[in-house]
Design a protein around this motif. Structure first.
Motif, PDB file in Angstrom:
ATOM      1  N   VAL A  65     -27.047  -8.030   2.270  1.00 42.95           N
ATOM      2  CA  VAL A  65     -26.719  -7.540   3.608  1.00 42.95           C
ATOM      3  C   VAL A  65     -26.367  -6.057   3.549  1.00 42.95           C
ATOM      4  O   VAL A  65     -26.834  -5.257   4.374  1.00 42.95           O
ATOM      5  N   THR A  89     -18.731  -7.527   7.382  1.00 40.99           N
ATOM      6  CA  THR A  89     -19.588  -7.010   6.307  1.00 40.99           C
ATOM      7  C   THR A  89     -20.535  -5.937   6.835  1.00 40.99           C
ATOM      8  O   THR A  89     -20.683  -4.867   6.223  1.00 40.99           O
ATOM      9  N   ARG A 103     -18.782 -18.563   2.854  1.00 41.37           N
ATOM     10  CA  ARG A 103     -20.173 -18.124   2.903  1.00 41.37           C
ATOM     11  C   ARG A 103     -20.281 -16.703   3.439  1.00 41.37           C
ATOM     12  O   ARG A 103     -19.555 -16.317   4.355  1.00 41.37           O
ATOM     13  N   ALA A 104     -21.203 -15.963   2.876  1.00 35.42           N
ATOM     14  CA  ALA A 104     -21.381 -14.566   3.276  1.00 35.42           C
ATOM     15  C   ALA A 104     -21.914 -14.432   4.688  1.00 35.42           C
ATOM     16  O   ALA A 104     -21.703 -13.405   5.340  1.00 35.42           O
ATOM     17  N   LEU A 105     -22.623 -15.469   5.179  1.00 35.73           N
ATOM     18  CA  LEU A 105     -23.239 -15.394   6.498  1.00 35.73           C
ATOM     19  C   LEU A 105     -22.416 -16.086   7.578  1.00 35.73           C
ATOM     20  O   LEU A 105     -22.912 -16.301   8.690  1.00 35.73           O
ATOM     21  N   GLU A 106     -21.157 -16.445   7.285  1.00 38.20           N
ATOM     22  CA  GLU A 106     -20.267 -16.915   8.342  1.00 38.20           C
ATOM     23  C   GLU A 106     -20.122 -15.806   9.389  1.00 38.20           C
ATOM     24  O   GLU A 106     -20.053 -14.623   9.028  1.00 38.20           O
ATOM     25  N   GLN A 155     -23.026 -16.278  -3.218  1.00 42.14           N
ATOM     26  CA  GLN A 155     -22.597 -15.705  -1.941  1.00 42.14           C
ATOM     27  C   GLN A 155     -22.373 -14.196  -2.056  1.00 42.14           C
ATOM     28  O   GLN A 155     -22.666 -13.444  -1.121  1.00 42.14           O
ATOM     29  N   THR A 199     -17.269 -13.138   8.811  1.00 37.72           N
ATOM     30  CA  THR A 199     -17.497 -12.412   7.560  1.00 37.72           C
ATOM     31  C   THR A 199     -18.712 -11.502   7.686  1.00 37.72           C
ATOM     32  O   THR A 199     -18.693 -10.354   7.228  1.00 37.72           O
ATOM     33  N   LEU A 200     -19.762 -11.983   8.326  1.00 37.89           N
ATOM     34  CA  LEU A 200     -20.983 -11.192   8.480  1.00 37.89           C
ATOM     35  C   LEU A 200     -20.743  -9.970   9.349  1.00 37.89           C
ATOM     36  O   LEU A 200     -21.216  -8.866   9.034  1.00 37.89           O
ATOM     37  N   ILE A 203     -25.738 -12.583  -1.780  1.00 34.28           N
ATOM     38  CA  ILE A 203     -26.188 -12.542  -0.385  1.00 34.28           C
ATOM     39  C   ILE A 203     -25.475 -11.413   0.364  1.00 34.28           C
ATOM     40  O   ILE A 203     -26.101 -10.673   1.139  1.00 34.28           O
ATOM     41  N   ALA A 204     -24.156 -11.270   0.129  1.00 30.70           N
ATOM     42  CA  ALA A 204     -23.406 -10.185   0.768  1.00 30.70           C
ATOM     43  C   ALA A 204     -23.952  -8.824   0.342  1.00 30.70           C
ATOM     44  O   ALA A 204     -24.059  -7.891   1.157  1.00 30.70           O
TER      45      ALA A 204
END
Length: 568
Positions: A425, A30, A20-23, A418, A26-27, A421-422
């Protein structure tokens, strides 16, 4: 009394869970890399006039982070997490440089700094709708994932080479070195790289356009730009391309009860079954979703145009009919701009955003649109296109990395979500960076050179009908070439792209790479004892050539990013 039989286990394959992009880890990575990408894009576009593709840089940094065996950082070894990070950093770079800073520089250079914030609001709307439309229609008949999207192949091959190592990593690395060194000598190595990756007919016309633009002034003593030849060709080709896109929106497939792979249906259409394994012939977006996505985009662009008119205060300066016409033109220009830029980028890796925006600027001058409304229209159109193309590149990279998943279809759609979503961000980070940095940059005289061209053109106006006449004249051959090539080749759009880009020596590199590609294909065919059928040379190309092309593009991108030292 016998015991009841145990329930039969469900043998259907379960979809693996995509990162997931919001882990948290990872976030964090990012956001940090998105700040880096936005700053690089902002600095380079306002000094050197270039917006580099930073996705390869993001992939490399994510790989290095994944090598750190500390806490959760080891999770970045996952190629799919690296794909999320490279999607965000490239998105933030193009958003800051092309979609945000360039549009707001137009009213500033016109001496109307009070319109910068309204224009920034309009540019944010354009950026948001731009990426949303691509998310909705990527992997349709109009914008298939199986098309070239060269920068996406470069990012995917970089990630795979880092993950697998061995011969593939060596070949990609050597090609990247060649691309980097060639770029140091001012050779457009990315042009050679995409020639190994894209549609041969489209790239042939791209190379022809580049050569004509390079040699026509000296051999024929004709200034193509001053005579609006490239713009006319693009108008003709673009109009035909739009008609072809509309025709693709019609669902002419018969309803079937077969599977998506065997029955000829697309996922999402009636009777289509979700394939367990990757099938190139099956697209994830059917004609109905394509139609709906483009119509949604048009409506959203029109709403954005209305908001710009309100925020920019031009409502009181125009009549009711004039305002309605401006809103319709601005909304249509934003949609057409993104499609033309996206189609060119899909096949060639190059997008003529500046030139297509200039076409709408000239159209606005012909229609007699006042200076301030015209500046806002130009800024709004300029905010679309580059992010559209960049998201396509990143989705292509993810599509290549996810092909081996079982079941494939749900994993592909989850991964694409995902990535989107990234990207959001990365866009959010770019918006914040531009909000903070635009005033000190502009006050220091650091503005995108293309914005200055737009403003100079607006101030100069049209003194005669020469531009309109020439564009109408040259629209005819552009339309014919596009019509002959068809929607799958986009020959007219790519011919116009070559004429507009006009990068010295790029034409020779494109044609030379195409010659190597065709010769290698035929050699391989003879080795197997068969001759390739006409038009199938791309299908015969070896994976090594794809790696070489990806390496050349990656090396050229690395050189572009390294130019930051000249700007700081």
């Amino acid at each position: 009394m016998s015991n009841p039989s145990p329930p039969v286990a469900d043998t259907a394959p379960q979809a693996p869970s995509h990162p997931r992009a919001l882990e948290p880890i990872t976030l964090v990575v990012t956001i940090l890399l998105s700040v880096l990408g936005a700053v690089i894009g902002l600095v380079l576009i306002t000094t050197l006039g270039i917006a580099p593709n930073t996705s390869v840089i993001g992939a490399l940094i994510a790989m290095l982070i994944g090598r750190i065996s500390f806490a959760a950082l080891a999770k970045m070894r996952d190629p799919h997490r690296q794909n999320l990070v490279q999607s965000a950093i490239s998105g933030s770079t193009f958003a800051a440089a092309n979609s945000l800073v360039t549009p707001i520089a137009v009213p500033f250079l016109l001496g109307r700094p009070g319109l910068v914030w309204p224009m920034l609001g309009g540019a944010v709307i354009g950026l948001a709708v731009d990426s949303w439309v691509l998310y909705r229609v990527f992997d349709s008949r109009l914008l298939p994932a199986s098309a070239a999207w060269p920068a996406g192949i470069a990012a995917a091959e970089t990630i795979k080479a880092g993950d697998e190592g061995g011969r593939k990593a060596k070949l990609l690395g050597l090609s990247a070195v060649v691309g980097f060194v060639g770029s140091l000598f001012k050779l457009p190595m990315s042009a050679a790289g995409v020639a190994f990756l894209g549609n041969i007919w489209a790239l042939l016309m791209f190379g022809v356009g580049l050569l004509v633009a390079q040699y026509a002034p000296s051999l024929l003593n004709v200034d193509l730009g001053a005579n609006y030849v490239p713009h006319g060709v693009m108008i003709g080709a673009g109009l035909v391309a739009l008609v072809q896109a509309v025709l693709m929106m019609r669902d002419r497939r018969p309803k079937t009860t077969g599977t998506g792979a065997g029955g000829g249906a697309e996922p999402g259409s009636a009777g289509a079954a979700t394939p367990d394994r990757f099938t190139p012939e099956v697209r994830t977006v059917d004609a109905r979703r394509l139609r709906r996505g483009l119509l949604e985009g048009l409506v959203l662009f029109l709403i954005g145009a209305m908001l710009i008119a309100l925020m920019g205060g031009i409502v009181s300066d125009m009549s009711g009919i004039g305002l309605a016409g401006w809103i319709l033109l601005a909304g249509a220009a934003a949609l057409v701009h993104q499609l033309i830029v996206g189609l060119a980028a899909m096949h060639s890796g190059w997008f003529p955003a500046f030139a297509v925006t200039l076409i709408f600027l000239i159209l606005g001058l012909v229609l007699g649109i006042p200076m301030v409304p015209l500046a806002l229209l130009v800024g709004y159109a300029a905010s679309t296109g580059p992010a559209f193309a960049d998201v396509g590149f990143d989705f292509k990279a993810g599509w290549l990395l996810r092909k081996d998943a079982v079941p494939w279809h749900p994993y592909e759609t989850a991964g694409r979500r995902q990535q989107y979503i990234a990207q959001l961000v990365g866009f959010a980070v770019a918006i914040v960076v531009v909000m903070i940095a635009w005033k000190p940059f502009f006050s220091d005289g650091r503005v995108p050179p293309v914005a200055q061209v737009y403003v100079d053109t607006i101030k100069a106006g049209l003194t005669d009908t020469h531009a309109l006449t020439m564009m109408a004249l040259w629209a005819v051959p552009g339309a014919l070439v596009q019509l002959i090539g068809g929607s799958s080749r986009q020959m007219g759009v790519l011919l116009a792209t070559g004429l507009l880009v006009a990068t010295p020596q790029a034409g020779w590199l494109v044609l030379a790479a195409l010659a190597v590609r065709v010769a290698y294909s035929r050699w391989k065919a003879r080795q197997r004892g068969t001759e390739p059928a006409p038009g199938e040379t791309q299908a015969e190309a070896d994976n090594d050539l794809a790696l070489v092309g990806a390496g050349l593009v990656a090396g050229s991108s690395l050189n572009d990013v390294s130019q930051i030292y000249k700007a700081v």
